[in-house]
Design a protein around this motif. Structure first.
Motif, PDB file in Angstrom:
ATOM      1  N   PHE A   1       9.967  35.676 139.854  1.00  0.00           N
ATOM      2  CA  PHE A   1       9.515  34.030 139.919  1.00  0.00           C
ATOM      3  C   PHE A   1      10.132  32.966 140.486  1.00  0.00           C
ATOM      4  O   PHE A   1      11.559  33.152 141.440  1.00  0.00           O
ATOM      5  N   TRP A   2       9.306  32.657 141.288  1.00  0.00           N
ATOM      6  CA  TRP A   2      10.111  31.776 142.698  1.00  0.00           C
ATOM      7  C   TRP A   2       8.989  29.632 142.400  1.00  0.00           C
ATOM      8  O   TRP A   2       8.340  29.572 142.065  1.00  0.00           O
ATOM      9  N   ALA A   3      10.318  29.791 142.172  1.00  0.00           N
ATOM     10  CA  ALA A   3      11.524  29.638 142.301  1.00  0.00           C
ATOM     11  C   ALA A   3      12.123  28.225 141.617  1.00  0.00           C
ATOM     12  O   ALA A   3      11.976  27.648 141.222  1.00  0.00           O
ATOM     13  N   ALA A   4      13.338  28.912 141.247  1.00  0.00           N
ATOM     14  CA  ALA A   4      13.896  27.185 140.676  1.00  0.00           C
ATOM     15  C   ALA A   4      14.630  26.246 140.858  1.00  0.00           C
ATOM     16  O   ALA A   4      15.137  26.828 142.241  1.00  0.00           O
ATOM     17  N   GLU A   5      14.808  25.687 140.243  1.00  0.00           N
ATOM     18  CA  GLU A   5      15.820  24.140 140.821  1.00  0.00           C
ATOM     19  C   GLU A   5      14.797  23.658 142.495  1.00  0.00           C
ATOM     20  O   GLU A   5      13.737  23.162 141.446  1.00  0.00           O
ATOM     21  N   LYS A   6      14.979  23.591 143.061  1.00  0.00           N
ATOM     22  CA  LYS A   6      14.062  23.060 143.995  1.00  0.00           C
ATOM     23  C   LYS A   6      13.963  24.052 145.216  1.00  0.00           C
ATOM     24  O   LYS A   6      14.663  23.377 146.649  1.00  0.00           O
ATOM     25  N   PRO A   7      12.202  24.153 145.479  1.00  0.00           N
ATOM     26  CA  PRO A   7      12.491  25.393 146.190  1.00  0.00           C
ATOM     27  C   PRO A   7      11.784  24.693 147.713  1.00  0.00           C
ATOM     28  O   PRO A   7      12.366  25.260 149.344  1.00  0.00           O
ATOM     29  N   SER A   8      11.919  23.498 147.427  1.00  0.00           N
ATOM     30  CA  SER A   8      11.014  22.376 149.009  1.00  0.00           C
ATOM     31  C   SER A   8      11.375  20.931 148.450  1.00  0.00           C
ATOM     32  O   SER A   8      11.551  19.866 147.356  1.00  0.00           O
ATOM     33  N   SER A   9      11.415  20.412 149.670  1.00  0.00           N
ATOM     34  CA  SER A   9      11.615  19.224 149.278  1.00  0.00           C
ATOM     35  C   SER A   9      10.264  18.451 148.956  1.00  0.00           C
ATOM     36  O   SER A   9      10.259  17.027 148.616  1.00  0.00           O
ATOM     37  N   ARG A  10       9.325  19.145 148.910  1.00  0.00           N
ATOM     38  CA  ARG A  10       8.147  18.205 148.339  1.00  0.00           C
ATOM     39  C   ARG A  10       7.634  19.352 147.419  1.00  0.00           C
ATOM     40  O   ARG A  10       8.298  20.151 146.931  1.00  0.00           O
ATOM     41  N   GLY A  11       7.146  18.189 146.467  1.00  0.00           N
ATOM     42  CA  GLY A  11       6.231  18.810 145.375  1.00  0.00           C
ATOM     43  C   GLY A  11       7.475  19.319 143.882  1.00  0.00           C
ATOM     44  O   GLY A  11       9.136  18.055 144.228  1.00  0.00           O
ATOM     45  N   LEU A  12       7.176  19.578 143.068  1.00  0.00           N
ATOM     46  CA  LEU A  12       8.049  19.882 141.694  1.00  0.00           C
ATOM     47  C   LEU A  12       8.538  20.940 142.039  1.00  0.00           C
ATOM     48  O   LEU A  12       8.711  22.063 142.263  1.00  0.00           O
ATOM     49  N   GLY A  13      10.046  20.984 141.194  1.00  0.00           N
ATOM     50  CA  GLY A  13      11.142  21.825 141.378  1.00  0.00           C
ATOM     51  C   GLY A  13      11.252  22.317 139.484  1.00  0.00           C
ATOM     52  O   GLY A  13      10.100  22.020 138.937  1.00  0.00           O
ATOM     53  N   THR A  14      11.808  22.951 139.459  1.00  0.00           N
ATOM     54  CA  THR A  14      12.492  23.365 137.839  1.00  0.00           C
ATOM     55  C   THR A  14      13.560  22.408 137.172  1.00  0.00           C
ATOM     56  O   THR A  14      14.404  23.507 135.644  1.00  0.00           O
ATOM     57  N   GLN A  15      14.233  21.858 137.591  1.00  0.00           N
ATOM     58  CA  GLN A  15      14.980  21.258 137.348  1.00  0.00           C
ATOM     59  C   GLN A  15      14.033  19.511 136.401  1.00  0.00           C
ATOM     60  O   GLN A  15      13.196  19.720 136.147  1.00  0.00           O
ATOM     61  N   PRO A  16      15.384  19.902 134.962  1.00  0.00           N
ATOM     62  CA  PRO A  16      14.381  18.178 134.257  1.00  0.00           C
ATOM     63  C   PRO A  16      13.389  17.170 134.888  1.00  0.00           C
ATOM     64  O   PRO A  16      14.306  16.853 136.206  1.00  0.00           O
ATOM     65  N   PRO A  17      12.411  16.942 134.316  1.00  0.00           N
ATOM     66  CA  PRO A  17      12.089  17.889 133.145  1.00  0.00           C
ATOM     67  C   PRO A  17      11.435  18.707 133.326  1.00  0.00           C
ATOM     68  O   PRO A  17      11.387  19.329 132.709  1.00  0.00           O
ATOM     69  N   ASN A  18      11.404  18.671 134.286  1.00  0.00           N
ATOM     70  CA  ASN A  18      10.343  20.348 134.380  1.00  0.00           C
ATOM     71  C   ASN A  18      11.504  21.615 134.072  1.00  0.00           C
ATOM     72  O   ASN A  18      11.472  22.501 135.380  1.00  0.00           O
ATOM     73  N   THR A  19      11.529  22.046 132.977  1.00  0.00           N
ATOM     74  CA  THR A  19      12.273  22.834 132.958  1.00  0.00           C
ATOM     75  C   THR A  19      11.401  24.290 132.813  1.00  0.00           C
ATOM     76  O   THR A  19      10.145  23.785 131.703  1.00  0.00           O
ATOM     77  N   CYS A  20      11.460  25.549 132.772  1.00  0.00           N
ATOM     78  CA  CYS A  20      10.981  26.320 132.405  1.00  0.00           C
ATOM     79  C   CYS A  20      11.157  27.155 131.222  1.00  0.00           C
ATOM     80  O   CYS A  20      10.656  28.159 131.280  1.00  0.00           O
ATOM     81  N   GLU A  21      11.167  27.275 130.154  1.00  0.00           N
ATOM     82  CA  GLU A  21      12.317  27.973 128.725  1.00  0.00           C
ATOM     83  C   GLU A  21      10.622  28.246 128.031  1.00  0.00           C
ATOM     84  O   GLU A  21      10.662  29.244 127.308  1.00  0.00           O
ATOM     85  N   GLY A  22       9.506  26.994 128.152  1.00  0.00           N
ATOM     86  CA  GLY A  22       8.156  27.793 127.591  1.00  0.00           C
ATOM     87  C   GLY A  22       8.238  28.665 128.394  1.00  0.00           C
ATOM     88  O   GLY A  22       6.092  28.602 127.433  1.00  0.00           O
ATOM     89  N   GLY A  23       8.015  28.771 129.574  1.00  0.00           N
ATOM     90  CA  GLY A  23       6.932  29.687 129.851  1.00  0.00           C
ATOM     91  C   GLY A  23       8.009  31.288 130.342  1.00  0.00           C
ATOM     92  O   GLY A  23       7.379  31.868 130.078  1.00  0.00           O
ATOM     93  N   VAL A  24       8.776  31.165 131.092  1.00  0.00           N
ATOM     94  CA  VAL A  24       9.710  32.469 131.672  1.00  0.00           C
ATOM     95  C   VAL A  24      10.144  32.201 130.445  1.00  0.00           C
ATOM     96  O   VAL A  24      10.030  33.534 130.161  1.00  0.00           O
ATOM     97  N   GLY A  25      11.180  31.869 129.982  1.00  0.00           N
ATOM     98  CA  GLY A  25      12.006  32.192 128.859  1.00  0.00           C
ATOM     99  C   GLY A  25      11.251  32.093 126.793  1.00  0.00           C
ATOM    100  O   GLY A  25      11.405  33.579 127.037  1.00  0.00           O
ATOM    101  N   ALA A  26       9.770  31.824 126.922  1.00  0.00           N
ATOM    102  CA  ALA A  26       8.855  32.060 126.541  1.00  0.00           C
ATOM    103  C   ALA A  26       8.586  34.048 126.445  1.00  0.00           C
ATOM    104  O   ALA A  26       8.166  34.408 125.564  1.00  0.00           O
ATOM    105  N   GLY A  27       8.075  33.992 127.807  1.00  0.00           N
ATOM    106  CA  GLY A  27       7.544  34.839 128.572  1.00  0.00           C
ATOM    107  C   GLY A  27       8.799  36.457 128.355  1.00  0.00           C
ATOM    108  O   GLY A  27       8.857  37.427 127.497  1.00  0.00           O
ATOM    109  N   ALA A  28      10.047  35.851 128.320  1.00  0.00           N
ATOM    110  CA  ALA A  28      11.047  36.722 128.481  1.00  0.00           C
ATOM    111  C   ALA A  28      11.359  36.715 126.635  1.00  0.00           C
ATOM    112  O   ALA A  28      11.509  38.289 126.213  1.00  0.00           O
TER     113      ALA A  28
END
Length: 364
Positions: free
Chosen positions: A322-349
């Motif tokens: 998965f690309w990519a955790a936390e802040k892969p670009s200065s623009r757009g959303l990363g995966t830091q709170p509140p946009n964390t990925c337990e419900g997508g990546v975690g649920a898939g695991a």
């Protein structure tokens, strides 16, 4: 009359079989295999520079979802810290963001944050931003670059990923020297027990970009009979694909490109992962927070059961990245709170029963 009869038969077939995915028609699926690699590239909080030392507490506050899907188990079994700049690695540079050629943020504390929870760690060398630096480092001293990468892997207890994105006339002889030098220190280890022995390579989403690198890797380094690299990652395309496009890209690796000159041979499904976005755009992605609507769910049957087409013997790709955790670009959303990925990546695991820690990988 014969043509009219064929037309009628064709119409009947189209009515009886209204939809037949091209990828599904390409190969009969085999028995489903659990994804063994289920990982995330990680860009820290500065768009993949990793230029400062962070406390473990602060890092955890931004990344806890990776090590806890909500029940105490990690969401992934691999994290790839991205990126190490190849020329700085070659010269063992010390500057404002780098210590002995490695970004300051890629240190033992961060590695142990993951490994203490059973999550494997690798460092990615390169990335699209550092293509020219890869070219320069390979031209200057590819062997020393490989030896330096091996030394960093030993020091931190990590594996190394080759992300050399030169689409035009890549230095394949230099890349071979890099790999040979690395393997002179860390031999191929099918058991996976030695973290520093894990050496992988990134290829394009399908077979139509990075053709030279993909051809060389498939023909010489990713063979199941004489393996040199552990596996490849089919990277994300320019934007998040549809289900059918993702499958079509990955099927290209399995099929190869016999029509190319020289041809690209088929790749064993057990020798590559498929890449999807989780931190991209300006709105949360299902791949991050909604497994039921995600591509890792809709492509799951294919990824677990695609049959080999001339290379390998077992069905199913190696897994997902998965690309990519936390802040892969200065623009757009990363995966830091509140946009964390337990419900997508975690649920898939959870849904796929991803093994923790990562087991020995399939070899054929």
């Amino acid at each position: 009359m014969r043509h009219r009869l064929l037309a009628v038969l064709g119409l009947l077939v189209s009515l009886l079989v209204p939809y037949a995915p091209a990828a599904a028609a390409a190969a009969e699926p085999g028995a489903a295999t659990t994804p063994q690699v289920y990982g995330a590239w990680h860009c820290s909080d500065d768009a993949c520079i990793w230029g400062r030392v962070r406390t473990v507490a602060e890092f955890d506050s931004m990344n806890h979802w990776l090590v806890d899907r909500g029940d105490g188990r990690p969401s992934v079994n691999l994290v790839v810290l991205s990126f190490v700049e190849p020329q700085k690695l070659l010269h063992r540079t010390n500057d404002a963001t780098t210590v002995n050629g490695v970004p300051k943020g890629m240190n033992r504390d961060i590695v142990q944050y993951f490994t203490s929870r059973g999550v494997r760690v690798m460092l990615s060398v390169g990335g699209i931003t550092y293509t020219d630096e890869w070219d320069a480092a390979l031209a200057e001293n590819a062997t020393q670059l490989g030896l330096n990468a091996a030394a960093v892997a030993s020091d931190l207890g990590v594996g190394i990923e080759i992300d050399y994105e030169q689409n035009t006339n890549p230095n394949l002889a230099g890349l071979q020297s890099f790999i040979t030098a690395y393997r002179s220190v860390h031999a191929y280890d099918a058991t996976g027990a030695k973290p520093a022995a894990r050496l992988t390579i990134d290829t394009a989403a399908g077979d139509r970009w990075l053709i030279g690198i993909n051809r060389k890797a498939t023909a010489d380094w990713l063979r199941t009979d004489t393996p040199v690299l552990d596996y490849a990652n089919a990277m994300v395309p320019a934007r998040q694909p549809s289900t059918s496009n993702a499958i079509a890209n990955w099927q290209e690796h399995v099929d190869g490109k016999p029509q190319y000159s020289p041809p690209v041979p088929p790749l064993a499904p057990a020798k590559f992962t498929g890449g999807l976005y989780i931190g991209y755009g300006n709105s949360p992605m299902p791949e991050c927070n909604n497994f039921a609507g995600s591509l890792q769910k809709s492509t799951g049957s294919f990824v677990q059961s695609v049959a080999p087409k001339g290379a390998g013997t077992s069905s199913g790709m190696l897994g997902y990245m998965f690309w990519a955790a936390e802040k892969p670009s200065s623009r757009g959303l990363g995966t830091q709170p509140p946009n964390t990925c337990e419900g997508g990546v975690g649920a898939g695991a959870t849904a796929y029963g991803v093994p923790l820690p990562m087991p020995p990988l399939r070899q054929s």
